[in-house]
Scaffold this motif. Structure first.
Motif, PDB file in Angstrom:
ATOM      1  N   ASP A  15       0.805  -1.221   0.000  1.00  0.00           N
ATOM      2  CA  ASP A  15       0.000   0.000   0.000  1.00  0.00           C
ATOM      3  C   ASP A  15       0.842   1.276   0.000  1.00  0.00           C
ATOM      4  N   THR A  16       2.139   1.168   0.266  1.00  0.00           N
ATOM      5  CA  THR A  16       2.994   2.352   0.325  1.00  0.00           C
ATOM      6  C   THR A  16       3.719   2.621  -0.998  1.00  0.00           C
ATOM      7  N   CYS A  31       9.920   2.560  -2.941  1.00  0.00           N
ATOM      8  CA  CYS A  31      10.396   3.591  -2.023  1.00  0.00           C
ATOM      9  C   CYS A  31      10.955   4.782  -2.800  1.00  0.00           C
TER      10      CYS A  31
END
Length: 55
Positions: A15-16, A31
Motif C-alpha cells: 500500500d505504500t 520507495c
C-alpha cells in the motif's frame, strides 16, 4: 494472483507504493530511493540517445 513488483528492484509492492512518471509512463516503485534511481537511469539513457555528455 498477479503480484505487482517495483519497477526498479522487483520487490513486492504494498500500500505504500510510489507512482513515478518516467518517459511518459507511470510506474510504481517501493520507495523514494528506487524512484530516484529510476529517474536517474532514465535521464542517463535519454542523454545517451540524444548525444549527451561525452565520456
Amino acid at each position: 494472483m498477479n503480484e505487482k513488483t517495483c519497477a526498479a528492484c522487483d520487490c513486492p509492492l504494498d500500500d505504500t507504493a510510489i507512482e513515478v512518471r518516467v518517459g511518459g509512463q507511470t510506474v510504481e516503485v517501493c520507495c523514494e530511493e528506487c524512484a530516484v534511481k529510476l529517474r536517474q537511469a532514465h535521464a542517463s539513457a535519454t542523454a545517451s540517445l540524444h548525444g549527451g555528455a561525452a565520456a
